[in-house]
Design a protein around this motif. Structure first.
Motif, PDB file in Angstrom:
ATOM      1  N   LYS A   1      -0.580  96.983 -77.646  1.00 28.76           N
ATOM      2  CA  LYS A   1      -1.445  96.156 -78.488  1.00 28.76           C
ATOM      3  C   LYS A   1      -1.326  94.669 -78.187  1.00 28.76           C
ATOM      4  CE  LYS A   1      -1.621  99.300 -82.438  1.00 28.76           C
ATOM      5  NZ  LYS A   1      -1.298  99.476 -83.882  1.00 28.76           N
ATOM      6  N   ASP A   2      -0.204  94.269 -77.607  1.00 27.11           N
ATOM      7  CA  ASP A   2       0.005  92.849 -77.326  1.00 27.11           C
ATOM      8  C   ASP A   2      -0.156  92.536 -75.838  1.00 27.11           C
ATOM      9  OD1 ASP A   2       0.504  92.132 -80.010  1.00 27.11           O
ATOM     10  OD2 ASP A   2       2.597  92.688 -79.848  1.00 27.11           O
ATOM     11  N   ALA A   3       0.773  93.033 -75.035  1.00 28.56           N
ATOM     12  CA  ALA A   3       0.773  92.654 -73.621  1.00 28.56           C
ATOM     13  C   ALA A   3      -0.438  93.206 -72.871  1.00 28.56           C
ATOM     14  CB  ALA A   3       2.069  93.129 -72.966  1.00 28.56           C
ATOM     15  N   VAL A   4      -0.655  94.514 -72.956  1.00 29.81           N
ATOM     16  CA  VAL A   4      -1.753  95.137 -72.212  1.00 29.81           C
ATOM     17  C   VAL A   4      -3.103  94.684 -72.761  1.00 29.81           C
ATOM     18  CG1 VAL A   4      -2.853  97.325 -71.619  1.00 29.81           C
ATOM     19  CG2 VAL A   4      -0.355  97.125 -71.546  1.00 29.81           C
ATOM     20  N   ALA A   5      -3.236  94.673 -74.092  1.00 30.81           N
ATOM     21  CA  ALA A   5      -4.518  94.313 -74.704  1.00 30.81           C
ATOM     22  C   ALA A   5      -4.901  92.868 -74.427  1.00 30.81           C
ATOM     23  CB  ALA A   5      -4.464  94.554 -76.207  1.00 30.81           C
ATOM     24  N   SER A   6      -3.945  91.958 -74.479  1.00 32.10           N
ATOM     25  CA  SER A   6      -4.268  90.556 -74.216  1.00 32.10           C
ATOM     26  C   SER A   6      -4.668  90.354 -72.763  1.00 32.10           C
ATOM     27  CB  SER A   6      -3.092  89.645 -74.592  1.00 32.10           C
ATOM     28  OG  SER A   6      -1.927  89.958 -73.849  1.00 32.10           O
ATOM     29  N   GLN A   7      -4.012  91.067 -71.847  1.00 30.55           N
ATOM     30  CA  GLN A   7      -4.410  90.981 -70.438  1.00 30.55           C
ATOM     31  C   GLN A   7      -5.827  91.509 -70.246  1.00 30.55           C
ATOM     32  OE1 GLN A   7      -1.845  92.508 -67.425  1.00 30.55           O
ATOM     33  NE2 GLN A   7      -0.234  91.019 -67.833  1.00 30.55           N
ATOM     34  N   ALA A   8      -6.159  92.586 -70.939  1.00 33.11           N
ATOM     35  CA  ALA A   8      -7.509  93.146 -70.826  1.00 33.11           C
ATOM     36  C   ALA A   8      -8.562  92.174 -71.335  1.00 33.11           C
ATOM     37  CB  ALA A   8      -7.588  94.457 -71.613  1.00 33.11           C
ATOM     38  N   ALA A   9      -8.161  91.290 -72.267  1.00 31.62           N
ATOM     39  CA  ALA A   9      -9.083  90.293 -72.809  1.00 31.62           C
ATOM     40  C   ALA A   9      -9.136  89.036 -71.944  1.00 31.62           C
ATOM     41  CB  ALA A   9      -8.674  89.920 -74.233  1.00 31.62           C
TER      42      ALA A   9
ATOM     43  N   ILE B   1       2.475  88.555 -72.242  1.00 34.93           N
ATOM     44  CA  ILE B   1       3.925  88.611 -72.063  1.00 34.93           C
ATOM     45  C   ILE B   1       4.495  89.552 -73.112  1.00 34.93           C
ATOM     46  CG2 ILE B   1       6.094  87.324 -72.115  1.00 34.93           C
ATOM     47  CD1 ILE B   1       4.610  84.879 -71.163  1.00 34.93           C
ATOM     48  N   TRP B   2       5.286  90.504 -72.662  1.00 38.04           N
ATOM     49  CA  TRP B   2       5.860  91.509 -73.547  1.00 38.04           C
ATOM     50  C   TRP B   2       7.298  91.144 -73.888  1.00 38.04           C
ATOM     51  CZ3 TRP B   2       8.005  96.766 -71.600  1.00 38.04           C
ATOM     52  CH2 TRP B   2       8.363  97.559 -72.699  1.00 38.04           C
ATOM     53  N   VAL B   3       7.576  91.017 -75.184  1.00 35.75           N
ATOM     54  CA  VAL B   3       8.942  90.810 -75.654  1.00 35.75           C
ATOM     55  C   VAL B   3       9.569  92.190 -75.853  1.00 35.75           C
ATOM     56  CG1 VAL B   3      10.427  89.686 -77.335  1.00 35.75           C
ATOM     57  CG2 VAL B   3       8.177  88.730 -76.851  1.00 35.75           C
ATOM     58  N   ASN B   4      10.330  92.627 -74.900  1.00 28.88           N
ATOM     59  CA  ASN B   4      10.924  93.967 -74.905  1.00 28.88           C
ATOM     60  C   ASN B   4      12.346  93.877 -75.440  1.00 28.88           C
ATOM     61  OD1 ASN B   4      11.550  96.634 -74.431  1.00 28.88           O
ATOM     62  ND2 ASN B   4      11.589  96.454 -72.199  1.00 28.88           N
ATOM     63  N   ARG B   5      12.474  93.696 -76.731  1.00 28.45           N
ATOM     64  CA  ARG B   5      13.789  93.469 -77.344  1.00 28.45           C
ATOM     65  C   ARG B   5      14.692  94.699 -77.246  1.00 28.45           C
ATOM     66  NH1 ARG B   5      14.151  88.840 -80.233  1.00 28.45           N
ATOM     67  NH2 ARG B   5      12.221  87.815 -80.915  1.00 28.45           N
TER      68      ARG B   5
ATOM     69  N   HIS C   1       2.685  94.609 -63.310  1.00 29.82           N
ATOM     70  CA  HIS C   1       1.609  93.687 -63.659  1.00 29.82           C
ATOM     71  C   HIS C   1       1.820  93.016 -65.009  1.00 29.82           C
ATOM     72  CE1 HIS C   1       0.426  97.387 -65.741  1.00 29.82           C
ATOM     73  NE2 HIS C   1      -0.303  96.634 -66.538  1.00 29.82           N
ATOM     74  N   VAL C   2       2.884  93.369 -65.722  1.00 33.56           N
ATOM     75  CA  VAL C   2       3.161  92.787 -67.041  1.00 33.56           C
ATOM     76  C   VAL C   2       4.427  91.940 -66.971  1.00 33.56           C
ATOM     77  CG1 VAL C   2       3.775  93.289 -69.443  1.00 33.56           C
ATOM     78  CG2 VAL C   2       2.026  94.656 -68.289  1.00 33.56           C
ATOM     79  N   ILE C   3       4.329  90.740 -67.465  1.00 30.64           N
ATOM     80  CA  ILE C   3       5.512  89.883 -67.546  1.00 30.64           C
ATOM     81  C   ILE C   3       6.342  90.321 -68.743  1.00 30.64           C
ATOM     82  CG2 ILE C   3       6.345  87.527 -67.889  1.00 30.64           C
ATOM     83  CD1 ILE C   3       3.726  86.567 -66.647  1.00 30.64           C
ATOM     84  N   MET C   4       7.621  90.541 -68.544  1.00 35.27           N
ATOM     85  CA  MET C   4       8.499  90.986 -69.615  1.00 35.27           C
ATOM     86  C   MET C   4       9.634  89.994 -69.827  1.00 35.27           C
ATOM     87  SD  MET C   4      10.869  94.417 -69.889  1.00 35.27           S
ATOM     88  CE  MET C   4      12.147  93.665 -68.865  1.00 35.27           C
TER      89      MET C   4
END
Length: 220
Positions: free
Chosen positions: A172-180, A185-189, A198-201
């Motif tokens: 909902k955050d990283a993938v969806a924002s890239q699609a838009a 950037i994914w905060v993978n706590r 392809h996703v910055i983590m």
């Protein structure tokens, strides 16, 4: 959210210990599942903000064979809400990250209710760190719909390609924002999944200051 939800759920169960006879983990899991179920109805515009809260309580007490009226459900949810708000706290990396990003233009996109989220940010002492807050109820769609990200960019008066979006939900955050068209950037706590190339983590918000490209949008 999860820590506050768990603590509040257990206190709520204890408040109604004579009715809600569930073990700790079972009750926390049930409470969370009811939240997800009825919050999805809110996001789909099938029920209003108060209605999704009421529905959670009513389904819970039906499962306990103690059905309650709308008025009673609203009153019971206020008990839970007080417990939940008492547990609100920032992750320890939030203030250092915001300090490091001082001078950047920051905003928030949320699938939550605008008044609720504004109050939370105010109580946590960080509301004034953000220029704008875009809530799903204002836009009429929720993440991961691209429209809510585009609306945030419009308010920022910036092109999506020039914006960065930070969030802890991979889809909902990283993938969806890239699609838009934004840079997600994914905060993978919790080190939940292998991160696609392809996703910055990042695992800590303090890493944002070292990520190439200044953040113009942020999600907390």
């Amino acid at each position: 959210y999860r820590a506050a939800e768990r603590a509040a759920a257990l206190r709520f169960r204890d408040h109604f210990a004579d009715i809600l006879k569930f073990e700790d983990d079972a009750f926390v899991s049930l409470w969370h599942d009811l939240m997800v179920k009825h919050y999805a109805r809110y996001l789909a515009d099938h029920v209003d903000w108060a209605g999704q809260r009421r529905s959670r309580i009513q389904e819970l007490f039906r499962l306990a064979h103690q059905p309650v009226t709308d008025e009673t459900a609203d009153r019971y949810f206020e008990i839970y809400r007080a417990y939940h708000e008492a547990g609100w706290q920032l992750f320890p990396d939030v203030i250092p990250a915001l300090d490091a990003l001082k001078g950047q233009r920051l905003g928030i996109i949320t699938n939550s209710n605008l008044a609720y989220q504004t109050d939370k940010l105010k109580r946590l002492g960080i509301l004034d760190r953000f220029e704008w807050l875009v809530a799903s109820e204002q836009v009429g769609v929720a993440k991961p719909d691209p429209a809510i990200f585009i609306e945030a960019c419009r308010r920022a008066q910036a092109e999506p390609r020039d914006c960065v979006y930070v969030g802890d939900d991979f889809e909902k955050d990283a993938v969806a924002s890239q699609a838009a068209g934004l840079r997600g950037i994914w905060v993978n706590r919790e080190d939940a999944l292998p991160c696609p190339s392809h996703v910055i983590m990042i695992r800590d918000l303090r890493e944002l200051a070292t990520v190439q490209g200044a953040a113009t949008l942020a999600k907390v």
